[in-house]
Design a protein around this motif. Structure first.
Motif, short mmCIF file in Angstrom:
data_model
loop_
_atom_site.label_atom_id
_atom_site.label_comp_id
_atom_site.label_asym_id
_atom_site.label_seq_id
_atom_site.Cartn_x
_atom_site.Cartn_y
_atom_site.Cartn_z
N LEU A 3 12.05 2.91 2.82
CA LEU A 3 13.20 3.42 3.08
C LEU A 3 13.23 4.46 4.05
CD1 LEU A 3 16.11 3.07 1.63
CD2 LEU A 3 14.12 2.12 0.33
N SER A 12 13.32 2.81 7.21
CA SER A 12 14.60 1.97 7.20
C SER A 12 15.68 2.71 8.16
CB SER A 12 15.22 1.84 5.88
OG SER A 12 15.77 2.91 5.34
N GLY A 13 15.56 4.05 8.22
CA GLY A 13 16.46 4.83 8.91
C GLY A 13 15.96 4.54 10.53
N MET A 14 14.84 4.18 10.89
CA MET A 14 14.55 4.04 12.27
C MET A 14 15.03 2.53 12.44
SD MET A 14 11.44 6.18 12.76
CE MET A 14 10.88 6.09 11.09
N PHE A 15 14.79 1.55 11.78
CA PHE A 15 15.23 0.19 11.87
C PHE A 15 16.86 0.02 11.94
CE2 PHE A 15 11.01 -0.50 9.98
CZ PHE A 15 10.62 -1.39 10.96
#
Ligand code: CU
Lengths: 132, 224, 550
Positions: free
Chosen positions: B39, B42-45
């Motif tokens: 998670l 995930s922010g960067m994705f």
């Protein structure tokens, strides 16, 4: 004390998987050099997902592990998709309201007054805001 | 579950009923921790996906500046380190101390190799003014590539995302190297056996996850 | 059991040195340390709130400048949300009660538990560094580009929030594993106390959502100091993307705050109604449902941010769905009281107060989830009132109920029941007096976060400030009689409320350092009062630990 046997992966299996991973890496670098049009991105992601799945299932031994751990991992991945897809609902459709009027409310009021006075709009009225 | 204190193995903590319960708990905790890591990345994705969907041509253009052969090499290095960790756990399970130690040391060396390659990649970028953020100013020519050509709007976003993603990933590699140093010392002391190898297994899980993150970073940043 | 002159040994008395507290791995002592830390944070945040209310008594400058006001309300929010409410119930009562209710000797990872406490302290200190070093006045949401363009105080707050996030993650992770792996024999999922179910759901949210605030804070930090251009519109970034990041965590975070409160209320309803909690399975699973649905609604904070209309519509519709599992709980609590015989002890008064205040908070939340209404009410006092009805009327009132309920177990002393009831009444009246006028003035257009306002709103602000004083008196009264109870309170028996969960039926008061001298074996559900005739042979009052626990 009861002792449950843990799964032991054979060296042969681990080596085979490693070979597969190296092959897929070379494969994805080579296919990326070709121009496949719109297929490049999905293909690269498909290969990456396959590689990740091999690591998770065999190297991380999720195949033989407690089902709870599989569920935990699955939920984590699920919420990454939730994060990405719900954000895209916004960013892909920004400015999708069709009944909006360009300019601010104040602009509209000035315009209205101008129209009431039956005069051409003054220079103060500039509708130069563009939707994104 | 009739445990008296006399037959407790040395590694069993008092609040657990059995080694099995302790092992399962530790492993479940580790998987939960891995989810928090997923998670976190995930922010960067999300940032990557959003900016790529807005400016696909800039992302394709900018990724030309990243060397897919070096990235590919690093991918194989990390995969090899994952392989050696998996082998290490195998040797721990069959009570082969020598095999365990050798594979842990190999893993550490692969991780080091990865960071060395990354260092050369970063410095090559810095030389041509490719920095994350305000200092972003591509210039100069090398190997027939005119960097100034890549100074287009939103290229800064691509490279910011590149540096933040690989930077945080690199920090994870560093942490992993620390963990493997600690595990190797304990392995040399003979603390692990087929009865108890939880720390090896959990560090291995962490390391595989670092590998998986890279498996996705590589095509997203270097290839497409 | 070893006996000393002062009775059986307990977790408070077995070693009284300072070191034994600071380095303790005992979940009960860690819970108490959290209680002290969190109470200090609540006190500090509460004093700021009182100052804010005094400033708002009259239009214009009353006691502080506009600048000081902006900093005061921002610090009030940051303190209350990150240092108080998030850890309040899970880390205090979860830590103290959860292993006891599970029949476990401790949480799964006691060292991690202690670490999480110190990480929390460190994070709180760093966040408060903002007080000393710089000014932070943009509210607790840190919206870009304002947050990245002013002062360095934001540096400390974001770092502090990032650090405290780790503490929250470790607590959640620890509890999930504990609930899965450490249950006593016979304690099946269907027999778990509902407090455990809600802590379980809370922990899922903590583990899944908190890492995202971590990366958000990192990106905000990099935006401010490197100008990476992800969130800053001047550099081609997108400030609305920051709001997505922020609310992906912060909407689920309100469930970190409210779900444990649901658990306390369920336990109180069962215990003080002397009846099986109606719809046990629905109440249990609705916690999990709320935890998951809570991840799909964050965009309802962004209806006026310029996000796409399609996403506003989706977020709005899913927001309504959350009303379903929430209503399932409220209806079942009322049904439990209807079927049982209600004992109006102090903790139960808070549970009943909760039904009123939380329902108002919940319904107004649904109103705010309606697109058209939200456009009108966004950023008005209506939102402030809604939020406080849920957070204070929900979480704090439930936490007070839980604190009174478990106080005898924690300390071995009874508080003064008469003062308890008086304080509960003061809190309930003061709370409503403070926040109900805010609904009205919000609907009339009073915007939030302003230190000045039009004179027509003054009567509402006056009532609100008077209410805050009543509320303050009530809370200080609680502080007073709880501390007094430590000195001269009546000694509490092992089960003064006649509850059926393990912390009451199978431990001494206060509990043994290892909780149970013998692993309890569970044969009935947490609220099966009809199966527990043996405990209530003498007319409902339970005064002794059953023989199986000795
Ligand atoms: Cu929300």
């Amino acid at each position: 004390m009861s002792h449950v046997e843990h799964h032991v992966s054979s060296i042969k299996l681990l080596t085979t998987v490693f070979g597969g991973l190296v092959f897929l890496t070379v494969f994805t670098v080579l296919t990326a050099q070709l121009d496949l049009g719109p297929l490049n991105v999905p293909l690269a992601l498909l290969i990456a997902t396959t590689k990740a799945a091999l690591v998770v299932i065999i190297f991380m031994a999720l195949k033989w592990d407690n089902k709870v751990n599989t569920a935990i991992f699955g939920i984590g991945v699920l919420f990454v998709f939730v994060f990405i897809s719900f954000t895209l609902f916004d960013t892909l459709f920004r400015g999708d309201l069709t009944n909006t009027v360009e300019g601010t409310i104040q602009d509209q009021m000035i315009q209205e007054e101008a129209m009431k006075a039956r005069e051409p709009a003054s220079d103060a009225i500039q509708f130069n805001r563009t939707p994104q | 579950m009739a445990n008296t204190h006399s037959d407790h193995p040395a590694h069993l903590q008092h609040h657990f009923v059995s080694s099995e319960q302790q092992f399962d708990a530790a492993k479940m905790g580790m998987w939960l921790f891995l989810v928090t890591e997923i998670l976190l990345f995930s922010g960067m994705f999300v940032a990557y996906t959003v900016y790529r969907s807005w400016h696909p041509e800039v992302f394709v253009l900018s990724s030309e500046l990243l060397n897919p052969w070096l990235g590919g090499l690093n991918t194989i290095v990390l995969l090899a380190s994952s392989f050696t960790v998996a082998l290490g756990i195998h040797f721990a399970q069959v009570n082969n101390k020598k095999g365990l130690v050798i594979n842990l040391v190999l893993t550490f060396l692969f991780a080091l190799t990865f960071l060395v390659v990354k260092y050369f990649e970063y410095t090559a970028k810095f030389e041509h003014g490719i920095f994350p953020g305000a200092a972003f100013d591509p210039h100069g020519v090398s190997h027939g590539v005119d960097y100034a050509m890549y100074n287009v709007p939103y290229a800064r976003q691509f490279f910011s995302i590149y540096f933040v993603m690989t930077g945080i990933h690199g920090v994870h590699v560093l942490v992993g190297m620390g963990l493997f140093t600690w595990i190797t010392i304990r392995a040399i002391k003979g603390e692990f056996s087929s009865e108890y190898y939880t720390p090896v297994e959990n560090c291995g899980l962490y390391w595989h996850l670092v590998d998986i993150i890279w498996i996705f970073l590589f095509p997203l940043l270097y290839l497409i | 059991m070893s006996e000393s002159a002062s009775g059986p040994i307990n977790y408070l008395s077995h070693d009284k040195s300072i070191k034994s507290w600071l380095l303790t791995l005992d979940h009960k002592r860690i819970g108490i340390m959290y209680l002290i830390a969190v109470s200090i944070a609540f006190l500090a945040g509460g004093i700021l709130a009182l100052l804010v209310r005094v400033e708002l008594m009259a239009p214009g400058e009353t006691i502080m400048s506009a600048d000081a006001y902006n900093q005061a309300f921002t610090l009030h929010a940051v303190l209350m949300i990150f240092t108080f409410i998030i850890p309040a119930v899970p880390a205090v009562m979860g830590n103290f009660v959860l292993p006891l209710q599970l029949g476990a000797k401790d949480v799964a990872f006691p060292r991690l538990n202690l670490a999480s406490f110190y990480i929390y302290l460190l994070g709180a200190c760093v966040a408060l560094g903002a007080l000393v070093v710089g000014r932070v006045d943009g509210g607790w949401t840190f919206y870009t580009p304002y947050s990245t363009s002013v002062g360095d105080g934001i540096l400390y707050i974001t770092t502090g929030v990032f650090i405290m996030g780790f503490s929250s993650i470790l607590t959640g992770l620890n509890f999930i594993v504990t609930i899965h792996k450490m249950r006593a024999p016979g304690l099946t999922w269907n027999r778990l106390p509902l407090f455990i179910w809600s802590i379980y759901a809370t922990s899922i949210v903590q583990v899944l959502a908190t890492p995202v605030i971590g990366i958000t804070m990192v990106l905000l930090f990099l935006e401010k100091f490197l100008h990476i251009g992800i969130f800053d519109p001047a550099l081609g970034g997108d400030p609305v993307l920051f709001q997505h990041f922020f609310w992906f965590y912060s909407h689920p975070a309100v469930y970190i705050m409210i779900l444990p409160a649901f658990g306390i209320i369920s336990d109180l309803m069962g215990t003080f109604s002397r009846h099986q909690v109606a719809g046990y399975k629905f109440v249990a699973l609705s916690s999990v449902a709320i935890a998951f649905l809570g991840f799909l609604v964050w965009g309802h904070h962004m209806f006026v941010s310029g996000q796409s209309a399609i996403s506003s519509t989706i977020f709005s519709l899913i927001t309504y769905l959350i009303g379903i599992p929430t209503a399932v709980k409220v209806i079942n609590w009322v049904a439990t009281m209807y079927k049982g015989s209600v004992q109006l002890k102090t903790p139960m008064l808070y549970a009943i107060a909760f039904l009123f205040t939380f329902s108002i908070g919940g319904f107004t939340g649904i109103m705010l989830g309606v697109l058209a209404i939200d456009i009108h009410l966004h950023d008005t006092y209506f939102v402030v009132a809604h939020f406080h009805y849920v957070m204070m009327g929900g979480n704090v009132i439930a936490a007070l109920g839980g604190l009174h309920y478990w106080w005898p177990k924690m300390t071995g002393r009874m508080f003064n029941e008469k003062l308890g009831k008086l304080a509960a009444a003061l809190v309930f009246i003061g709370f409503n007096l403070t926040f109900f006028p805010q609904f009205i003035m919000g609907a009339q257009g009073m915007p939030r976060r302003y230190y000045d306002y039009l004179p027509e709103f003054q009567s509402y602000h006056l009532w609100s400030t008077y209410g805050s004083w009543v509320l303050g008196v009530g809370l200080f009264l609680i502080l007073g009689y709880l501390i007094a109870s430590l000195i001269n309170g009546k000694k509490a028996g092992p089960n003064p409320w006649g509850a059926l969960t393990l912390e009451w039926t199978h431990t001494t008061t206060p509990p043994h350092p290892h909780n149970f001298t013998e692993t309890p074996i569970v044969t009935r559900g947490a609220y099966d009062f009809h199966l527990a005739k043996d405990l209530f042979a003498k007319g409902g009052e339970v005064s002794e630990v059953p023989s199986s626990a000795k």
